[in-house]
Each structure stands twice: as C-alpha cells, then as structure tokens.
Enzyme design. Structure first.
Site, PDB file in Angstrom:
ATOM      1  N   GLU A   5     -11.619   3.122   6.476  1.00 26.96           N
ATOM      2  CA  GLU A   5     -10.531   3.236   7.505  1.00 26.96           C
ATOM      3  C   GLU A   5     -10.267   4.575   7.775  1.00 26.96           C
ATOM      4  O   GLU A   5      -9.338   5.304   7.425  1.00 26.96           O
ATOM      5  CB  GLU A   5      -9.026   2.645   6.817  1.00 26.96           C
ATOM      6  CG  GLU A   5      -7.799   2.736   7.695  1.00 26.96           C
ATOM      7  CD  GLU A   5      -6.591   2.171   7.148  1.00 26.96           C
ATOM      8  OE1 GLU A   5      -6.130   1.414   7.775  1.00 26.96           O
ATOM      9  OE2 GLU A   5      -6.333   2.674   6.060  1.00 26.96           O
ATOM     10  N   GLU A  28       0.645  -1.370   0.069  1.00 28.40           N
ATOM     11  CA  GLU A  28       0.082   0.007   0.005  1.00 28.40           C
ATOM     12  C   GLU A  28       0.987   1.408   0.053  1.00 28.40           C
ATOM     13  O   GLU A  28       1.756   1.653   0.975  1.00 28.40           O
ATOM     14  CB  GLU A  28      -0.827  -0.061   1.263  1.00 28.40           C
ATOM     15  CG  GLU A  28      -1.789   1.278   1.199  1.00 28.40           C
ATOM     16  CD  GLU A  28      -2.318   1.341   2.931  1.00 28.40           C
ATOM     17  OE1 GLU A  28      -3.425   2.154   2.877  1.00 28.40           O
ATOM     18  OE2 GLU A  28      -2.047   0.814   3.503  1.00 28.40           O
TER      19      GLU A  28
END
Length: 267
Positions: free
Chosen positions: A245, A146
């Site tokens: 998130e 990521e």
C-alpha cells in the site's frame, strides 16, 4: 517467503482502474487489494480477477461520505444502521469476489471530545464490531480493524496496536482481527520487530501492509529495513498476505526492483 499483494488504489495509477489488474499480473503479482469496489459491478471485477489469475485478498467496507472527509462509521454513535448495512454490502462483494477479509473503518473523533464522548465512541465501536463480526462469521469472512497514524489521518479513532488488540479481545469474536500496517505502526510507535514477534503469534493479526517511511513510497528507502522485517515475518510464521500500500515514486513497474530482487534471492 512472504506473499505480496498489489494495492490497486495506490499502485498502477498510470492505468485506468480496471486495467490495473492486468498490469499487476504482468509484474508477477498473484493477489490484489484496494480501498473500495463499490463503483464497479462485482461481476466485472470478478472477471478481471479470473482473466488474470488473481486473488482478491482485501478491500474496505463502505466508509460513510468519503469524498466529504469521512473515514468510517463504526465508532460513530447514531450511525449504527449505516454501519450494519455497509457491512452487508461489503460481504455481498466479498462473496462475489471470493475475498476472505474486509476492513471496517472506525471513523474520526473530534480532537476536543470529552472523556465521556470518547467512552461513547468506544462503546459504539464494540457493539458495531460484535454485530459485524457475527455477520462476517456467517459468511466465512474475517473483519479487520486497522490503527492509522494521526499525521495521515488526523482524528482517526484507532491509532495504536495496543488499542486495536484490546478491542479485538473485548469483542471476543474469532472473525475479528487486526490489520497491521507497518507504515502506520512505525510512525505512531515504531518497534516493528518486537510488534511482529509479539502480536503475530497470537493469531489476532489477519493482514500486513507495507510502505516506505516517511514518504509512503516503495519500501526500499527510508528509516525502515524491510528486508529484515520480511525475515521476521517468515520467522513468526505469518501465512497471510502483505499488501503493498504505497505510492510509487515514478512508474509502478519500474519501481519494483525491491520486490524482483527479493523474489530472485528467495527463488
């Protein structure tokens, strides 16, 4: 319609961690993700999932000394054995929890690192990811990398989509994919619609995440039109999960108006 997973590391923090599964299920979530499971026995976590009809869709491999500020080891020369053992531990939890993907964090690089040092980090990263992807393939799990913005995580080795996709191509492993966090991507480079339309059809994007920009609260305010992006996610045929998130501005359940409205419109 996009499928949303509650991130239990950021959401429902008004509850003890093990009680967050019930809270997420009560709000209609069918899946959860979080940073790390290792503080808890996998059988207890699996029981919480099963008791509340939830799927575990993502967590991170061990990141090194998190409390001391480390943010992964995969790109750190000299930490290869630790990276491998961490992936092994993560895959054990993935098997117990039925989790199909694990995020492997790269680690931090000094801002004054020389080109030669950065090249060494890159080479270490490729070698570790190739080995980890082989481990993951044997377990039927996807490994994710990521890009993370430098404002939230200064010095993180991986920070752009182009860099992440280049790494995936270099490693050339079917079980290595990119975790596209639209919050981080907006801060680093923007152009989110084009990014989704360009990268999702390649098959290299394994998971999406969202949060409002710039404050990382609910995705209903700020500089990003997530309603539009959800339509784009449908348009490009992404069939994975979108992790929520974000840090709720107040209570988690009270801040889910954006999701309840979206669900109602697409019922």
């Amino acid at each position: 319609m996009p499928r949303f997973a509650a991130n239990l590391s950021m959401m429902y923090t008004e509850h003890d961690f093990l009680d967050r599964f019930a809270a997420a299920a009560a709000d209609g979530f069918e899946a959860v993700e979080y940073l790390f499971p290792y503080e808890y026995d996998s059988t207890e976590l699996r029981r919480r999932l099963d008791d509340h009809g939830l799927r575990q869709v993502l967590f991170n491999a061990p990141p090194g000394a998190w409390e001391a500020g480390e943010r992964g080891t995969a790109a750190l020369p000299g930490r290869e054995a630790e990276t491998r053992s961490g992936v092994e531990r993560a895959l054990e939890y993935a098997a117990a929890l039925g989790c199909p993907r694990v995020h492997v964090m790269a680690g931090l690089v000094r801002p004054d690192a020389t080109p030669a040092e950065r090249a060494a980090h890159h080479a270490t990263y490729l070698t570790n990811l190739a080995s980890a992807a082989e481990q993951a393939a044997a377990a039927g799990v996807d490994l994710l990398i990521e890009p993370i913005n430098g404002r939230d995580m200064p010095g993180y080795f991986l920070h752009t989509q182009a860099q992440a996709h280049a790494v995936v191509r270099e490693v050339g492993a079917a079980h290595l994919k990119v975790q596209l966090d639209l919050y981080h991507c907006q801060i680093v480079e923007g152009d989110l619609t084009t990014t989704l339309r360009r990268d999702v059809p390649t098959g290299r994007v394994g998971h999406l995440q969202i949060a409002g920009v710039p404050d990382r609260h609910e995705p209903d305010r700020g500089e990003v039109d997530f309603r539009h992006l959800f339509d784009v996610v449908d348009e490009v045929g992404f069939d994975g999960w979108i992790g929520c998130e974000y840090r709720p501005r107040a209570g988690t359940s009270g801040g889910l108006g954006w999701l309840n409205d979206y669900r109602g419109e697409h019922a």
